[in-house]
Design an enzyme around this catalytic site. Structure first.
Site, PDB file in Angstrom:
ATOM      1  N   HIS A  88      -2.308   6.903   4.459  1.00  0.00           N
ATOM      2  CA  HIS A  88      -1.352   5.868   4.592  1.00  0.00           C
ATOM      3  C   HIS A  88       0.111   6.568   4.260  1.00  0.00           C
ATOM      4  CE1 HIS A  88      -0.562   1.341   4.748  1.00  0.00           C
ATOM      5  NE2 HIS A  88      -0.119   1.978   5.791  1.00  0.00           N
ATOM      6  N   CYS A 124       0.684  -1.137   0.138  1.00  0.00           N
ATOM      7  CA  CYS A 124      -0.077  -0.064  -0.007  1.00  0.00           C
ATOM      8  C   CYS A 124       0.857   1.268   0.048  1.00  0.00           C
ATOM      9  CB  CYS A 124      -0.848  -0.047   1.371  1.00  0.00           C
ATOM     10  SG  CYS A 124      -1.963  -1.661   1.510  1.00  0.00           S
TER      11      CYS A 124
END
Length: 514
Positions: A139, A84
């Site tokens: 993130h 990710c």
């Protein structure tokens, strides 16, 4: 400056000449020359696999995504990172992860993030007059205010800072030194104002994020260009979705696959609702819609990448060759599959040029290739590093049709399970999904080095490292070239910190601890 981006290849000069020719001859100047730069909708799916979308023949139905893909340009050779945070850092920076230092996941409890000396795509577009909004999963670090989205070029951010959480409660759990906590990770950031979103408990995130996007779209001044970045939580674990969505798949017997299919349907519906609002507001006619996954699907969490080898967390094609497309009326040619190589870093300079900026001034690894996508012209990209990771001696590169891998963990091919053989795997908590613990264990000793001809063997069945020593030697030289310059992995050596404990911040994940 443009020449520097070809430092990994020897065929570049031919393509530079082609690019200069295209600047004067191609018809795709509609967007770049437009008095009003195009609106940009950039959608990122999380952990969506190659075999999880309708246009690749999946049993999972994605009618809204299929319509956008088939009416646009499908990027079947689009590459992302296998996890990710690194992919998102490349989207934000236009740089390979060996140049950002984000080769690893940014843990919720580690004091690290995308370096603040990097100018993000949002900051670039903001400087070109865009309104910029981010909705969904960040993130990219949050331990200090400078890492948060509203300090990286976004007017507003509505979503969560970390890598995973519950879909309905918007809570996540973490453990540091045997101390465990569960807290809220849902925020609305606007400039210097940071607000915890407390009133969405019980509402599914795909619905929440789509509704927020629709609100922004409906309030947008259509005369001003909009950059709407939508990194959905879907379809990352945990496997959670309202029951009406998996109920659409009575023929899928595997428990995880069925729930996952429902999550994909919920994502597809959300994208349809957002793009409907996009059109009703009058943004579509001067817009570009981009869709990509951040990495391949995770098999034990219901995802599937068959017939590609591997999955999320791996450098095999199943982990790195991502589903992607670009759509919208500014494309000259549509309804085709682009045959050229594309890397997620290429979006940054491509969007800057579409917005009226000058990509030759950018410090990026990507190429501006709107002409190529819009007119089905040979890609400028002939090579890229999948990963250069000196800390673990793990390397993978692509040069034309050739792929070299050294020190990678082995994985295999994962057909869609016919029965409930994976259904007993427990995937209920959000913190199961950030450290790669579900990666299949190595069954037996494998060769340290792999060499594949992906033009002839796209599913990576035939390792040529022993039978083609000349090509192996050539690729080893290419690897040495790609190793420099190198930004050390920022997050892998950083220890988890108790200072991240949300109890210090009103029981919500917050900046202010690094």
């Amino acid at each position: 400056m443009l020449l520097s981006r070809y430092k990994y290849g020897t065929k570049a000069i031919v393509y530079i000449s082609l690019l200069l020719l295209l600047v004067f001859t191609s018809r795709d100047g509609q967007a770049a020359a437009s008095a009003t730069p195009p609106h940009i909708l950039f959608i990122v799916a999380d952990d969506l696999g190659w075999n999880d979308v309708g246009w690749h023949g999946s049993e999972i139905r994605t009618p809204h995504l299929d319509e956008l893909a088939k009416s646009g340009v499908i990027l079947d050779h689009s590459y992302v990172q296998p996890i990710c945070s690194p992919t998102r850092s490349s989207i934000m920076s236009g740089k390979f992860v060996s140049h950002t230092g984000i080769q690893s996941l940014i843990s919720a409890t580690k004091p690290c993030g995308l370096p603040t000396n990097i100018t993000t795509i949002a900051q670039q577009l903001k400087g070109l007059g865009y309104d910029t909004h981010a909705i969904g999963k960040w993130h990219q670090g949050y331990c200090k205010e400078e890492y948060t989205p509203s300090k990286r070029g976004f007017d507003t951010f509505y979503g969560y800072y970390t890598g995973a959480e519950e879909y309905f409660t918007h809570l996540r759990s973490d453990t540091v030194d045997s101390k465990r906590w569960t807290a809220l990770d849902f925020h609305y950031d606007h400039g210097d104002e940071y607000t915890n979103v407390m009133n969405m408990n019980g509402t599914y995130s795909a619905h929440v994020f789509a509704n927020q996007a629709i609100n922004i779209i409906n309030q947008q001044d259509v005369s001003k260009p909009l950059y709407l970045y939508m990194p959905f939580q879907s379809v990352h674990g945990p496997l959670q979705v309202p029951p009406e969505y998996p109920d659409k798949y009575p023929n899928i017997k595997d428990k995880n696959r069925k729930t996952f299919a429902g999550m994909v349907s919920a994502l597809d519906e959300a994208v349809g609702n957002v793009t409907d609002a996009w059109k009703k507001r009058g943004l579509f006619n001067n817009s570009v819609i981009i869709f990509t996954t951040d990495n391949g699907g995770l098999v034990h969490a219901g995802g599937n990448n068959y017939p590609l080898r591997g999955q999320k967390f791996t450098l095999w094609e199943g982990g790195t060759r991502g589903v992607a497309f670009v759509s919208g009326p500014l494309l000259n040619k549509t309804g085709y599959v682009y045959p050229g190589l594309w890397h997620v870093v290429d979006w940054y300079p491509t969007l800057v040029e579409l917005a009226g900026g000058n990509s030759s001034d950018l410090d990026v690894d990507g190429f501006p290739m709107w002409s190529h996508l819009s007119n089905n012209i040979t890609s400028l990209r002939v090579n890229f590093p999948y990963l250069i990771h000196n800390e673990s001696d793990t390397f993978a590169i692509r040069v034309n049709e050739w792929k070299l891998m050294i020190g990678v963990k082995n994985d295999t091919w994962h057909p869609v399970p016919p029965e409930s053989q994976l259904g007993q795997v427990e995937l209920a908590t959000s913190d199961n999904f950030e450290d790669g613990e579900l990666l299949p264990e190595k069954k037996k000793k494998q060769p340290v080095t792999y060499l594949f001809n992906l033009a002839e063997d796209p599913t990576e069945h035939n390792d040529l490292s022993q039978s083609n020593p000349e090509q192996l030697a050539t690729m080893m030289k290419e690897l040495e070239n790609m190793k420099h310059p190198y930004a050390p992995d920022i997050c892998s050596k950083v220890a988890k910190s108790e200072k991240s404990n949300p109890k210090n911040f009103g029981n919500a994940y917050s900046h202010g601890w690094c």
